[in-house]
Scaffold this motif. Sequence first.
Motif, PDB file in Angstrom:
ATOM      1  N   THR A 142       0.366  -1.632   0.595  1.00  0.00           N
ATOM      2  CA  THR A 142      -0.173   0.183  -0.187  1.00  0.00           C
ATOM      3  C   THR A 142       0.814   1.413   0.201  1.00  0.00           C
ATOM      4  O   THR A 142       0.798   2.487  -0.344  1.00  0.00           O
ATOM      5  CB  THR A 142      -1.076  -0.082   1.192  1.00  0.00           C
ATOM      6  OG1 THR A 142      -0.575  -0.634   2.513  1.00  0.00           O
ATOM      7  CG2 THR A 142      -2.277  -0.420   0.865  1.00  0.00           C
ATOM      8  N   GLU A 145       2.539   2.066  -3.289  1.00  0.00           N
ATOM      9  CA  GLU A 145       1.134   2.590  -3.749  1.00  0.00           C
ATOM     10  C   GLU A 145       0.315   3.893  -3.896  1.00  0.00           C
ATOM     11  O   GLU A 145       0.715   4.857  -5.020  1.00  0.00           O
ATOM     12  CB  GLU A 145      -0.787   1.434  -4.847  1.00  0.00           C
ATOM     13  CG  GLU A 145      -1.656   1.765  -4.986  1.00  0.00           C
ATOM     14  CD  GLU A 145      -1.310   1.590  -6.794  1.00  0.00           C
ATOM     15  OE1 GLU A 145      -0.244   0.950  -6.862  1.00  0.00           O
ATOM     16  OE2 GLU A 145      -1.850   2.801  -6.985  1.00  0.00           O
ATOM     17  N   ALA A 146       0.597   3.796  -2.893  1.00  0.00           N
ATOM     18  CA  ALA A 146       0.576   5.763  -2.174  1.00  0.00           C
ATOM     19  C   ALA A 146       1.537   6.404  -2.757  1.00  0.00           C
ATOM     20  O   ALA A 146       1.030   7.242  -3.160  1.00  0.00           O
ATOM     21  CB  ALA A 146       0.079   5.320  -1.089  1.00  0.00           C
ATOM     22  N   THR A 147       3.113   5.899  -3.004  1.00  0.00           N
ATOM     23  CA  THR A 147       4.211   6.648  -3.506  1.00  0.00           C
ATOM     24  C   THR A 147       4.167   6.804  -5.129  1.00  0.00           C
ATOM     25  O   THR A 147       3.644   7.610  -5.893  1.00  0.00           O
ATOM     26  CB  THR A 147       5.231   5.934  -2.940  1.00  0.00           C
ATOM     27  OG1 THR A 147       5.710   5.572  -2.509  1.00  0.00           O
ATOM     28  CG2 THR A 147       6.487   6.658  -3.410  1.00  0.00           C
ATOM     29  N   TRP A 148       3.249   5.621  -5.577  1.00  0.00           N
ATOM     30  CA  TRP A 148       2.309   5.396  -7.234  1.00  0.00           C
ATOM     31  C   TRP A 148       2.228   6.812  -7.598  1.00  0.00           C
ATOM     32  O   TRP A 148       2.191   7.903  -8.673  1.00  0.00           O
ATOM     33  CB  TRP A 148       2.736   4.659  -7.911  1.00  0.00           C
ATOM     34  CG  TRP A 148       2.326   4.645  -9.242  1.00  0.00           C
ATOM     35  CD1 TRP A 148       1.235   4.626  -9.998  1.00  0.00           C
ATOM     36  CD2 TRP A 148       3.778   4.294 -10.071  1.00  0.00           C
ATOM     37  NE1 TRP A 148       2.041   4.616 -10.971  1.00  0.00           N
ATOM     38  CE2 TRP A 148       3.174   4.513 -11.538  1.00  0.00           C
ATOM     39  CE3 TRP A 148       5.698   5.171  -9.690  1.00  0.00           C
ATOM     40  CZ2 TRP A 148       3.729   5.478 -12.957  1.00  0.00           C
ATOM     41  CZ3 TRP A 148       5.881   5.078 -10.636  1.00  0.00           C
ATOM     42  CH2 TRP A 148       5.678   5.135 -12.853  1.00  0.00           C
ATOM     43  N   ARG A 149       1.136   6.992  -6.800  1.00  0.00           N
ATOM     44  CA  ARG A 149       0.198   8.214  -6.504  1.00  0.00           C
ATOM     45  C   ARG A 149       0.111   9.704  -6.682  1.00  0.00           C
ATOM     46  O   ARG A 149       0.254  10.400  -6.961  1.00  0.00           O
ATOM     47  CB  ARG A 149      -1.475   7.303  -5.834  1.00  0.00           C
ATOM     48  CG  ARG A 149      -1.866   6.415  -5.811  1.00  0.00           C
ATOM     49  CD  ARG A 149      -3.276   6.277  -5.346  1.00  0.00           C
ATOM     50  NE  ARG A 149      -3.180   4.883  -5.648  1.00  0.00           N
ATOM     51  CZ  ARG A 149      -5.104   4.620  -5.273  1.00  0.00           C
ATOM     52  NH1 ARG A 149      -5.486   5.468  -3.865  1.00  0.00           N
ATOM     53  NH2 ARG A 149      -5.265   3.775  -4.927  1.00  0.00           N
ATOM     54  N   ILE A 151       3.754  10.489  -6.798  1.00  0.00           N
ATOM     55  CA  ILE A 151       4.595  10.831  -8.061  1.00  0.00           C
ATOM     56  C   ILE A 151       3.994  10.943  -9.342  1.00  0.00           C
ATOM     57  O   ILE A 151       3.929  11.776 -10.038  1.00  0.00           O
ATOM     58  CB  ILE A 151       5.251   9.605  -8.340  1.00  0.00           C
ATOM     59  CG1 ILE A 151       6.292   9.090  -7.352  1.00  0.00           C
ATOM     60  CG2 ILE A 151       6.387   9.767  -9.877  1.00  0.00           C
ATOM     61  CD1 ILE A 151       7.500   8.286  -8.225  1.00  0.00           C
ATOM     62  N   PRO A 215      -4.207  12.666   1.317  1.00  0.00           N
ATOM     63  CA  PRO A 215      -4.324  11.378   2.691  1.00  0.00           C
ATOM     64  C   PRO A 215      -4.162  10.221   2.183  1.00  0.00           C
ATOM     65  O   PRO A 215      -3.482   9.595   3.362  1.00  0.00           O
ATOM     66  CB  PRO A 215      -5.754  11.163   2.365  1.00  0.00           C
ATOM     67  CG  PRO A 215      -6.556  11.773   1.371  1.00  0.00           C
ATOM     68  CD  PRO A 215      -5.209  12.814   0.825  1.00  0.00           C
ATOM     69  N   ASP A 216      -3.487   9.798   1.176  1.00  0.00           N
ATOM     70  CA  ASP A 216      -2.806   8.855   0.364  1.00  0.00           C
ATOM     71  C   ASP A 216      -1.578   8.332   1.514  1.00  0.00           C
ATOM     72  O   ASP A 216      -0.780   7.963   2.208  1.00  0.00           O
ATOM     73  CB  ASP A 216      -2.597   7.667  -0.764  1.00  0.00           C
ATOM     74  CG  ASP A 216      -4.202   7.523  -1.073  1.00  0.00           C
ATOM     75  OD1 ASP A 216      -4.975   7.339  -0.804  1.00  0.00           O
ATOM     76  OD2 ASP A 216      -4.037   7.849  -2.112  1.00  0.00           O
ATOM     77  N   LYS A 220       0.225   6.644   4.490  1.00  0.00           N
ATOM     78  CA  LYS A 220       1.045   5.829   4.109  1.00  0.00           C
ATOM     79  C   LYS A 220       2.212   5.766   5.035  1.00  0.00           C
ATOM     80  O   LYS A 220       3.659   4.792   5.454  1.00  0.00           O
ATOM     81  CB  LYS A 220       1.186   5.099   3.025  1.00  0.00           C
ATOM     82  CG  LYS A 220      -0.379   3.919   2.960  1.00  0.00           C
ATOM     83  CD  LYS A 220      -0.669   3.452   3.750  1.00  0.00           C
ATOM     84  CE  LYS A 220      -0.284   2.625   3.952  1.00  0.00           C
ATOM     85  NZ  LYS A 220      -0.419   1.006   5.095  1.00  0.00           N
ATOM     86  N   GLN A 275     -13.680  10.148   8.727  1.00  0.00           N
ATOM     87  CA  GLN A 275     -12.231   9.413   8.861  1.00  0.00           C
ATOM     88  C   GLN A 275     -11.944   8.712  10.150  1.00  0.00           C
ATOM     89  O   GLN A 275     -12.887   8.271  10.921  1.00  0.00           O
ATOM     90  CB  GLN A 275     -11.420  10.601   8.310  1.00  0.00           C
ATOM     91  CG  GLN A 275     -10.972  10.750   7.154  1.00  0.00           C
ATOM     92  CD  GLN A 275     -10.888   9.913   5.530  1.00  0.00           C
ATOM     93  OE1 GLN A 275     -10.666   8.950   6.616  1.00  0.00           O
ATOM     94  NE2 GLN A 275     -11.667  10.166   5.351  1.00  0.00           N
ATOM     95  N   ARG A 280      -5.013   9.807   8.470  1.00  0.00           N
ATOM     96  CA  ARG A 280      -5.957   9.918   7.322  1.00  0.00           C
ATOM     97  C   ARG A 280      -6.404  11.200   8.124  1.00  0.00           C
ATOM     98  O   ARG A 280      -6.238  12.509   6.848  1.00  0.00           O
ATOM     99  CB  ARG A 280      -6.836   9.091   7.310  1.00  0.00           C
ATOM    100  CG  ARG A 280      -6.624   8.135   5.608  1.00  0.00           C
ATOM    101  CD  ARG A 280      -6.401   6.859   4.807  1.00  0.00           C
ATOM    102  NE  ARG A 280      -7.647   7.787   4.134  1.00  0.00           N
ATOM    103  CZ  ARG A 280      -7.230   7.311   2.724  1.00  0.00           C
ATOM    104  NH1 ARG A 280      -5.666   7.010   2.039  1.00  0.00           N
ATOM    105  NH2 ARG A 280      -7.822   8.575   1.517  1.00  0.00           N
ATOM    106  N   TYR A 284      -6.443  15.295   6.225  1.00  0.00           N
ATOM    107  CA  TYR A 284      -7.255  15.916   5.646  1.00  0.00           C
ATOM    108  C   TYR A 284      -7.740  17.162   6.488  1.00  0.00           C
ATOM    109  O   TYR A 284      -8.108  18.357   6.604  1.00  0.00           O
ATOM    110  CB  TYR A 284      -9.427  15.497   5.725  1.00  0.00           C
ATOM    111  CG  TYR A 284      -9.206  14.559   5.084  1.00  0.00           C
ATOM    112  CD1 TYR A 284      -9.229  14.768   3.526  1.00  0.00           C
ATOM    113  CD2 TYR A 284      -9.056  13.267   5.143  1.00  0.00           C
ATOM    114  CE1 TYR A 284      -9.594  14.489   2.432  1.00  0.00           C
ATOM    115  CE2 TYR A 284      -9.558  12.162   4.203  1.00  0.00           C
ATOM    116  CZ  TYR A 284      -9.463  12.525   3.020  1.00  0.00           C
ATOM    117  OH  TYR A 284     -10.301  12.177   1.783  1.00  0.00           O
TER     118      TYR A 284
END
Lengths: 458, 211, 316
Positions: A142, A145-149, A151, A215-216, A220, A275, A280, A284
């Motif tokens: 996860t 994935e958060a890193t990818w989003r 970037i 928030p991602d 994370k 939440q 997270r 926010y």
Amino acid sequence: MNYIYILPMFFTLAASLLCLVKKTYFEEVVSIIAAFSTVAVAFIMVFLPSYTNHYLYIDGLSKIMLIMVSMIYASTVTFSTTYMKYIDNPSFEKHFYYFLMNLFAFSMLFTVSVNDLGLIWVGIEATTVTSALLVATENTETSIEATWRYIIIVSVGLIISLLANIFIYSVTDTLNVQQMMQGVQTNKILILGTMMAVIGYGTKGGIFPMHTWLPDVHGKAPAPVSAAFSGILLAVALYAVARIMQIVNVGMVKEFAFWLGLLTVATAATLMIVQRNYKRLFAYSTMENMGMMLIGLSLGKYAFIGAVVLALSHAFAKSSVFYLSGNILARYKSKKIEDVKGVSQRMPFTGYTLFFSALAVTGTPPFGTFIGELLIIYGILKYFPLFYALLVISFLLVAFISINYKVGSMVFSKPTDTVVTERKRVGTIVPIVNTSLAFLVIFFVPQINQLLSVGMIK
Amino acid sequence: MRETFALVGFFEILMVLFMQWEIYTKKIITTFSISSYIIALFLFYLGIVQNSPYVIALSLISAFVRGFFIPWYMKRRIVRDHWREREIKPVVSTAMSIVISLLIVVFAYVLYRVTFYNSIHLVEGSIPMALLLQGAFLIISRRNAFIQLIGYMTMENALFLFEGYLFPGLPFIVEAGIVLDLIGIIAIAGVVVRMMKDSSADVGEFDELRG
Amino acid sequence: MLVFLSVVQLLYVLLLSPLVFGILSKIEERIESKKGPSIFQPYYDLYKLFRKEIIVPNHSSPIFHRAPYVSFAMYSLLTLVLPIITAFPLQFGPTVDFIGGGLIFGAAALVKKLAALDSRSNYSHLGLSRAASMGALAEPITVLIFIMLGVISGTNNPYVINNVLQSSSKWYLSLTHWFVAAAFFMVLIVELGRLPIERHSTAELGMIDQGMSMEYSGMDLAFEKWGGYVKKFLLMSVFLNVYTMPFFVPMKLNLLSVFIYSGVHFLKLLGLVIGIALFEESISKFRLFKNFDYLAFAFSLAFLSFLAFYTTVGRV
């Protein structure tokens, strides 16, 4: 050439290079020394005149940003020394983490001191490059994935601001901040460019339409990284917005920024209610504060000072909140609010500090955030009908209730077992210091005002 | 010059449509490499016409970085993990994404005519705008990390085309910084992609990243 | 004179069309390092079929038996009105324009589809439904292509379009024209039933157009096949004469130049055939559902020509 103005950048860069040396504890010591020297230099700079040459542009706003960045950087590095132990399966070695952290600080310091909108863009993009891997410190699917989003979304947002830079350049024929401060002729293209810049840099600053990565990442990333993100990185992105809005002083742009800010506050406040993950939740809350800052920047004058005060005190308070959330995560091994019970009894220092810093991030009176939000709301009252001010206040109230209710349920509920498991060490001292700094900011509001108007303190 | 620009621009649009059509990552990377070379060639021609060494240098840098280095780097990465060679399940079905990509071109044209055209007075300016939006759509419509990166770089290519033709002469240090950042992003993305597991093909599983 | 030339054109098309496809299969076999059939194989096939017995399915209606002849007649009529060896209208030229020609093509296809439906064979139905769904998407592309040519020439007359493209290098070199040509090439591949869309093998489950004539035999099949050759020959000629290579087509009534051009036209066709053969040998068949992606791409090419017109030439 006055070398003191590039010293902060030099320290961080040198420290990051030294961190590549593989020697036990060496990287921690080097980073801490570099960080505190940076803080010292930043404070010395407050008493020096504003400085500008072909590459550097350091006025009051830059100085405040330098202080803010260097102080949060110092506290983050200090906190990291204890927190890194709790990461079970790190993606890379410790010295690489410090290498990246120092580079990250370097890119932010670079951004706030350069004299070119293009280089500001380069600096902000460089923060993405240097910070992306920090998010993925915990080697889980996860977090990657958060890193990818992070970037992809942020890079796309920054493409928009690059386009904005091109538009601005096409009108002014220069990207030099100092030259543009002397006044630019406004036309439609420039206004469009500025709006794009607000959206583009706003992506990095967690502003409404493209905030989804925020928030991602905060949820994370490891605690010190989250703290650095929400404390300074987002504020540095808003610094770019502030610079551009200083240059292009047009009503339409300001109104646009105001609406974006309002929408950000509204989105964040409504999403906070539902939440269940405390990291997270705090993310926010950061978004909501960034929205308030953008409103302040858009209104100018007192509200602008309010925005700067809010940024400064929010940086201290929010970084403290994230450090504490790291402590809680290390102890409770869960990010869900309902799993965390009775922090005040099991970890008294963490619990009470969390309670106070949660009050601070929501703008409760004794803290600097209150002054900032007050000034901003005063600005809204001045330029808009009463209704808008009430709208903003009601959203702030929603945020206040949902954060403090949830934090209260974490801190003051009945614990499942009553073993006190807290060690009074760096991990608790750093947040306490930062929370008190968030309070102490109120004594320096006149100095901030003077810095913003004159550029130095005599 | 206008004709050349339109030719290059439409060729680029066609390339992006082709990328939407294609499901093999390697072919998409090759397509991107070709389109970068074409843009670099155009910039080179522009530099010679305008007699500007900066634009020529920029074209050479961009040919090296986008045409050669990045595609080479990405292809090397792909050889290592075979499962990433093909986009198995795109977010939007292929035929639909081709049509949407086309509609985006139309939308960009209309948008450009309504807003920028009043100040710039060049119809061709809508082409880079269309490319920009198409690149963004390529990112949205695919799940494969490499293709998303290609979409991002397509956007950047579009900006270089736009800036090189309409507003030449952005300070060189800025452009160099942009190219440097691009390399950084790609390198970091390469590392992150390497860390990703097979499941990244299906984003829907990450419950923790919701809300 | 025009009547005489019309008859010449009709004979030219009817007699040469099987040869073109004989050559195509020969070239492909040679590329695959096989010996391949003689280039006159389609003639042998037709000759053989003409002497065979006709068998009609039990439950079929009279449509089934008549369809090949009707469609063959329609294709012969089209031969008289399209620019094949002349760029000036022949005797029947003025009767229809491009849209009219398209309608006759569509009518012939409809007759074939009805007959296929009538044959009550599962394989025919399979091919029919595929051909119908592909056609439903290919038709709008064709219409868009016609519209764009109308925009270029200001008319829907194939002869005028040929003359405009032949005489104006501005239009010939324009992006608008080349996008239209590319889109038409992609549609042409669909109509010819060539490789990325359809493979000519005996595997029934992959068939599209082939499947529709599954139940025919004897002279019916001969006419069905011959009609197919004529249709493909016509489309290829239109592609060459109107879209991509409008050169050398005689614009004035001159017997000698028309006869010389007949040879030149055949050479052009040979070039196209070689191109198609190389294209076909370098790719493999799409899965059936990928065909729609292919059509979407063809559509986007046709549409881009529209945009290219507005951004480069029209400048409205």
